[in-house]
Motif scaffolding. Structure first.
Motif, PDB file in Angstrom:
ATOM      1  N   SER A   7       0.816  -1.215   0.000  1.00 30.63           N
ATOM      2  CA  SER A   7       0.000   0.000   0.000  1.00 30.63           C
ATOM      3  C   SER A   7       0.848   1.263   0.000  1.00 30.63           C
ATOM      4  O   SER A   7       0.585   2.207  -0.752  1.00 30.63           O
ATOM      5  CB  SER A   7      -0.932   0.024   1.217  1.00 30.63           C
ATOM      6  N   LYS A   8       1.851   1.317   0.852  1.00 32.47           N
ATOM      7  CA  LYS A   8       2.631   2.538   1.033  1.00 32.47           C
ATOM      8  C   LYS A   8       3.273   2.989  -0.269  1.00 32.47           C
ATOM      9  O   LYS A   8       3.198   4.157  -0.652  1.00 32.47           O
ATOM     10  CB  LYS A   8       3.698   2.329   2.105  1.00 32.47           C
ATOM     11  N   GLU A   9       3.913   2.070  -0.965  1.00 34.66           N
ATOM     12  CA  GLU A   9       4.591   2.428  -2.215  1.00 34.66           C
ATOM     13  C   GLU A   9       3.598   2.899  -3.272  1.00 34.66           C
ATOM     14  O   GLU A   9       3.822   3.928  -3.930  1.00 34.66           O
ATOM     15  CB  GLU A   9       5.388   1.235  -2.749  1.00 34.66           C
ATOM     16  N   LEU A  10       2.506   2.173  -3.427  1.00 33.58           N
ATOM     17  CA  LEU A  10       1.523   2.554  -4.443  1.00 33.58           C
ATOM     18  C   LEU A  10       0.884   3.898  -4.107  1.00 33.58           C
ATOM     19  O   LEU A  10       0.666   4.736  -4.997  1.00 33.58           O
ATOM     20  CB  LEU A  10       0.446   1.475  -4.555  1.00 33.58           C
ATOM     21  N   GLN A  11       0.582   4.119  -2.837  1.00 35.35           N
ATOM     22  CA  GLN A  11      -0.035   5.387  -2.450  1.00 35.35           C
ATOM     23  C   GLN A  11       0.911   6.562  -2.667  1.00 35.35           C
ATOM     24  O   GLN A  11       0.502   7.628  -3.144  1.00 35.35           O
ATOM     25  CB  GLN A  11      -0.483   5.328  -0.987  1.00 35.35           C
ATOM     26  N   GLU A  12       2.177   6.395  -2.319  1.00 42.83           N
ATOM     27  CA  GLU A  12       3.141   7.479  -2.500  1.00 42.83           C
ATOM     28  C   GLU A  12       3.271   7.857  -3.972  1.00 42.83           C
ATOM     29  O   GLU A  12       3.317   9.045  -4.328  1.00 42.83           O
ATOM     30  CB  GLU A  12       4.498   7.074  -1.934  1.00 42.83           C
ATOM     31  N   LYS A  13       3.316   6.862  -4.840  1.00 42.96           N
ATOM     32  CA  LYS A  13       3.470   7.141  -6.261  1.00 42.96           C
ATOM     33  C   LYS A  13       2.202   7.760  -6.850  1.00 42.96           C
ATOM     34  O   LYS A  13       2.281   8.683  -7.672  1.00 42.96           O
ATOM     35  CB  LYS A  13       3.839   5.853  -7.005  1.00 42.96           C
ATOM     36  N   ALA A  14       1.049   7.259  -6.432  1.00 44.06           N
ATOM     37  CA  ALA A  14      -0.209   7.813  -6.947  1.00 44.06           C
ATOM     38  C   ALA A  14      -0.388   9.252  -6.489  1.00 44.06           C
ATOM     39  O   ALA A  14      -0.806  10.127  -7.257  1.00 44.06           O
ATOM     40  CB  ALA A  14      -1.388   6.955  -6.490  1.00 44.06           C
ATOM     41  N   ARG A  15      -0.060   9.541  -5.242  1.00 45.71           N
ATOM     42  CA  ARG A  15      -0.190  10.904  -4.724  1.00 45.71           C
ATOM     43  C   ARG A  15       0.823  11.831  -5.393  1.00 45.71           C
ATOM     44  O   ARG A  15       0.532  12.997  -5.663  1.00 45.71           O
ATOM     45  CB  ARG A  15       0.005  10.916  -3.204  1.00 45.71           C
ATOM     46  N   GLY A  16       2.027  11.315  -5.665  1.00 44.82           N
ATOM     47  CA  GLY A  16       3.027  12.130  -6.344  1.00 44.82           C
ATOM     48  C   GLY A  16       2.570  12.553  -7.723  1.00 44.82           C
ATOM     49  O   GLY A  16       2.734  13.714  -8.128  1.00 44.82           O
ATOM     50  N   LEU A  17       1.966  11.620  -8.462  1.00 45.19           N
ATOM     51  CA  LEU A  17       1.455  11.957  -9.794  1.00 45.19           C
ATOM     52  C   LEU A  17       0.288  12.931  -9.691  1.00 45.19           C
ATOM     53  O   LEU A  17       0.195  13.882 -10.478  1.00 45.19           O
ATOM     54  CB  LEU A  17       1.010  10.679 -10.517  1.00 45.19           C
ATOM     55  N   ALA A  18      -0.600  12.721  -8.731  1.00 44.70           N
ATOM     56  CA  ALA A  18      -1.737  13.632  -8.568  1.00 44.70           C
ATOM     57  C   ALA A  18      -1.265  15.051  -8.292  1.00 44.70           C
ATOM     58  O   ALA A  18      -1.818  16.020  -8.825  1.00 44.70           O
ATOM     59  CB  ALA A  18      -2.639  13.132  -7.433  1.00 44.70           C
ATOM     60  N   ARG A  19      -0.238  15.202  -7.471  1.00 48.57           N
ATOM     61  CA  ARG A  19       0.295  16.545  -7.195  1.00 48.57           C
ATOM     62  C   ARG A  19       0.842  17.190  -8.463  1.00 48.57           C
ATOM     63  O   ARG A  19       0.641  18.387  -8.704  1.00 48.57           O
ATOM     64  CB  ARG A  19       1.385  16.463  -6.119  1.00 48.57           C
ATOM     65  N   LYS A  20       1.533  16.409  -9.284  1.00 49.29           N
ATOM     66  CA  LYS A  20       2.073  16.940 -10.538  1.00 49.29           C
ATOM     67  C   LYS A  20       0.951  17.392 -11.467  1.00 49.29           C
ATOM     68  O   LYS A  20       1.042  18.442 -12.112  1.00 49.29           O
ATOM     69  CB  LYS A  20       2.923  15.871 -11.230  1.00 49.29           C
ATOM     70  N   LEU A  21      -0.104  16.609 -11.551  1.00 44.58           N
ATOM     71  CA  LEU A  21      -1.227  16.966 -12.418  1.00 44.58           C
ATOM     72  C   LEU A  21      -1.941  18.206 -11.890  1.00 44.58           C
ATOM     73  O   LEU A  21      -2.403  19.046 -12.677  1.00 44.58           O
ATOM     74  CB  LEU A  21      -2.206  15.796 -12.516  1.00 44.58           C
ATOM     75  N   ALA A  22      -2.034  18.332 -10.575  1.00 41.91           N
ATOM     76  CA  ALA A  22      -2.670  19.507  -9.982  1.00 41.91           C
ATOM     77  C   ALA A  22      -1.873  20.770 -10.302  1.00 41.91           C
ATOM     78  O   ALA A  22      -2.435  21.840 -10.531  1.00 41.91           O
ATOM     79  CB  ALA A  22      -2.823  19.323  -8.471  1.00 41.91           C
ATOM     80  N   GLU A  23      -0.550  20.643 -10.314  1.00 41.21           N
ATOM     81  CA  GLU A  23       0.305  21.799 -10.604  1.00 41.21           C
ATOM     82  C   GLU A  23       0.110  22.310 -12.026  1.00 41.21           C
ATOM     83  O   GLU A  23       0.285  23.495 -12.286  1.00 41.21           O
ATOM     84  CB  GLU A  23       1.777  21.415 -10.394  1.00 41.21           C
ATOM     85  N   ARG A  24      -0.255  21.427 -12.934  1.00 41.38           N
ATOM     86  CA  ARG A  24      -0.451  21.843 -14.330  1.00 41.38           C
ATOM     87  C   ARG A  24      -1.588  22.850 -14.483  1.00 41.38           C
ATOM     88  O   ARG A  24      -1.613  23.631 -15.415  1.00 41.38           O
ATOM     89  CB  ARG A  24      -0.707  20.629 -15.218  1.00 41.38           C
ATOM     90  N   PHE A  25      -2.537  22.809 -13.547  1.00 35.15           N
ATOM     91  CA  PHE A  25      -3.662  23.737 -13.633  1.00 35.15           C
ATOM     92  C   PHE A  25      -3.257  25.154 -13.219  1.00 35.15           C
ATOM     93  O   PHE A  25      -4.014  26.093 -13.424  1.00 35.15           O
ATOM     94  CB  PHE A  25      -4.820  23.255 -12.756  1.00 35.15           C
TER      95      PHE A  25
END
Length: 270
Positions: A250-268
């Motif tokens: 869980s920890k690894e998958l959550q960290e990577k998913a949250r990292g990508l979500a933050r990057k996508l949020a920054e694009r806005f």
């Protein structure tokens, strides 16, 4: 020839008809002319975003290599095909776009999906942002975020209400199995449960679901959903180990998913 006389009764009738067509109604209602002159009510504010970015090109190559480790073992031509992703079929790319990626390796298979929806309200008195809040809230309610332990709080520091049993229904609709191994756990450990997230867009939550893929293999999908103004973004990141005795971490998958979500949020904000 004798000229016919004018009948007074007809004149009275005509006058009454004319008055009835042009004057005020007997029940006090406004006339047709008055209604035409009325001003419309206030129009709700349109959403901040009018278009969407192209999602298959929104994820950096370096991040895709990390999210899809199996792709690095493929020949260069096949790597390019994996990293290009597959665009979702939509009918209006200004309203909804998406992209998915998948890579297999001897150890595990990984899949990634990004969905971006621009919410538009067609009600004059409801803004796009208000409608987006409604759509986002339905998604969060559907996830059935588990209630925290006594005194527990979400990432936002506020209690989370919901079903204490499971997170959102998985894509396969199969409930999470019990039992686990040292390589992972059937339910996320304390602090990694499905929960509301802080500092991501205007609102965000994370879900973590473990399911059986086929008869034996276990597949874990971590979903991060966030809203920024009138746009809702969903990131789904999953892993299925090759060995049936292993459970994705869980920890690894959550960290990577949250990292990508933050990057996508920054694009806005670009």
């Amino acid at each position: 020839m004798r000229r016919k006389g004018f009948v007074p009764g007809v004149a009275v009738l005509l006058a009454a008809l004319v008055t009835g067509c042009t004057g005020a109604s007997t029940d006090g209602g406004a006339t047709t002319e008055a209604k035409a002159g009325e001003t419309a009510g206030p129009v709700a504010t349109p959403g901040k975003y009018r278009t969407l970015y192209e999602p298959c090109g929104a994820v950096e190559r370096s991040m895709l290599r990390d999210l899809l480790p199996g792709a690095a073992e493929l020949p260069e031509e096949q790597q390019e095909k994996v990293f290009r992703g597959t665009a979702a079929v939509t009918y209006d790319t200004d309203r909804r776009v998406g992209c998915s990626w998948k890579a297999d390796s001897p150890d595990a298979s990984h899949n990634l999906r990004v969905d971006v929806e621009r919410v538009v309200s067609y009600a004059q008195d409801v803004s796009d942002d208000q409608r987006a809040v409604e759509v986002y809230t339905r998604k969060q309610d559907a996830a059935q975020l588990p209630a925290p332990a006594a005194g527990g709080q979400s990432d936002t520091g506020t209690p989370v209400t919901g079903s204490p049993a499971t997170g959102a229904a998985s894509l396969s609709g199969t409930p999470a199995p019990s039992g686990g191994t040292a390589s992972g756990s059937p339910t996320p450990p304390e602090g990694l449960e499905p929960r509301v997230l802080d500092g991501l867009g205007d609102a965000a939550f994370l879900d973590d679901v473990l399911t059986r893929a086929g008869s034996t293999a276990r597949h874990r999908t971590v979903s991060v959903v966030f809203r920024t103004s009138n746009v809702i973004v969903t990131v789904e990141y999953g892993e299925q180990p090759a060995r049936v005795t292993e459970i994705p971490d869980s920890k690894e998958l959550q960290e990577k998913a949250r990292g990508l979500a933050r990057k996508l949020a920054e694009r806005f904000n670009e």
